[in-house]
Design a protein around this motif. Structure first.
Motif, PDB file in Angstrom:
ATOM      1  N   PRO A   1       0.942  -1.237  -0.067  1.00 53.18           N
ATOM      2  CA  PRO A   1      -0.028   0.067  -0.150  1.00 53.18           C
ATOM      3  C   PRO A   1       1.012   1.291   0.030  1.00 53.18           C
ATOM      4  O   PRO A   1       1.844   1.462   0.665  1.00 53.18           O
ATOM      5  N   ASP A   2       0.409   2.260  -0.626  1.00 51.42           N
ATOM      6  CA  ASP A   2       0.818   3.544  -0.571  1.00 51.42           C
ATOM      7  C   ASP A   2       0.890   4.014   0.979  1.00 51.42           C
ATOM      8  O   ASP A   2       0.122   3.778   1.865  1.00 51.42           O
ATOM      9  N   VAL A   3       2.130   4.458   1.430  1.00 53.27           N
ATOM     10  CA  VAL A   3       2.479   4.907   2.839  1.00 53.27           C
ATOM     11  C   VAL A   3       1.390   5.859   3.392  1.00 53.27           C
ATOM     12  O   VAL A   3       1.270   5.940   4.444  1.00 53.27           O
TER      13      VAL A   3
ATOM     14  N   ASN B   1       9.727   1.246  -3.110  1.00 47.80           N
ATOM     15  CA  ASN B   1       9.616   2.108  -4.353  1.00 47.80           C
ATOM     16  C   ASN B   1      10.075   3.567  -3.951  1.00 47.80           C
ATOM     17  O   ASN B   1       9.072   4.405  -3.825  1.00 47.80           O
ATOM     18  N   LYS B   2      11.124   3.608  -3.355  1.00 43.44           N
ATOM     19  CA  LYS B   2      11.569   4.951  -2.938  1.00 43.44           C
ATOM     20  C   LYS B   2      10.834   5.842  -1.869  1.00 43.44           C
ATOM     21  O   LYS B   2      10.758   6.925  -1.781  1.00 43.44           O
ATOM     22  N   GLY B   3      10.404   4.864  -0.811  1.00 44.67           N
ATOM     23  CA  GLY B   3       9.760   5.296   0.258  1.00 44.67           C
ATOM     24  C   GLY B   3       8.266   5.540  -0.082  1.00 44.67           C
ATOM     25  O   GLY B   3       7.518   5.938   1.037  1.00 44.67           O
TER      26      GLY B   3
END
Length: 173
Positions: free
Chosen positions: A136-138, A159-161
């Motif tokens: 999931p998206d943070v 994915n680069k955080g």
């Protein structure tokens, strides 16, 4: 979510129209797809027909509430390169899943927890899964809380955080 019966069935060719509707909804596209680019019916067919036909190893499902379509789920086996990238042993059977509720009025009612819990049970019954992962998206706190309720743990940002790698472990290993 007390009222209603939630079931998960294989996606069919007749589901493209409802998928197109869901994938044109800003609340769905906020975390699934691209908010600036709703799907046309042709794009839905192009993306999901190979999955429905079994031409690619991504298995799509439709979630129903009282026999009415309300959401989408898919599962796919993680290949050797992806296992290596995520730090999983080659011997492990790892599946990735993605899902969304297609009707914003059903958000925050416990449906996601029921969907994901049923999907885990289905995957456990029909595969030799050791680990299930999702990303999931943070900033998608609603989904993250849902996944944690279903037994997923945050592993690390990827994915680069931008995303959390979260995993559910079968407990056999």
């Amino acid at each position: 979510m007390n009222a209603g019966y939630v079931s998960i069935r294989n996606m069919e060719h007749t589901d493209y129209e409802i998928m197109g509707k869901w994938l044109s909804t800003k609340e769905v596209l906020e975390f699934y797809g691209d908010m600036n680019s709703p799907f046309t019916l042709e794009e839905v067919k192009r993306k999901y027909a190979p999955r429905v036909n079994g031409d690619i190893p991504v298995h799509p499902y439709i979630v129903e509430l009282n026999s009415a379509p309300v959401g989408f789920m898919q599962r796919y086996k993680i290949d050797e390169d992806e296992k290596k990238e995520f730090g999983y042993a080659s011997k492990l059977c790892v599946y990735g899943i993605d899902q969304f509720i297609g009707i914003p009025d059903l958000f925050n009612k416990g449906l996601g927890t029921i969907m994901v819990s049923k999907f885990i049970a289905y995957i456990r019954l029909h595969t030799d899964v050791d680990i299930i992962i999702l990303d999931p998206d943070v900033s998608n706190m609603r989904a993250i809380k849902c996944y944690e309720k279903c037994g997923f743990k945050k592993v690390r940002k990827i994915n680069k955080g931008l995303n959390w790698l979260m995993e559910w472990t079968n407990g056999r290993g």
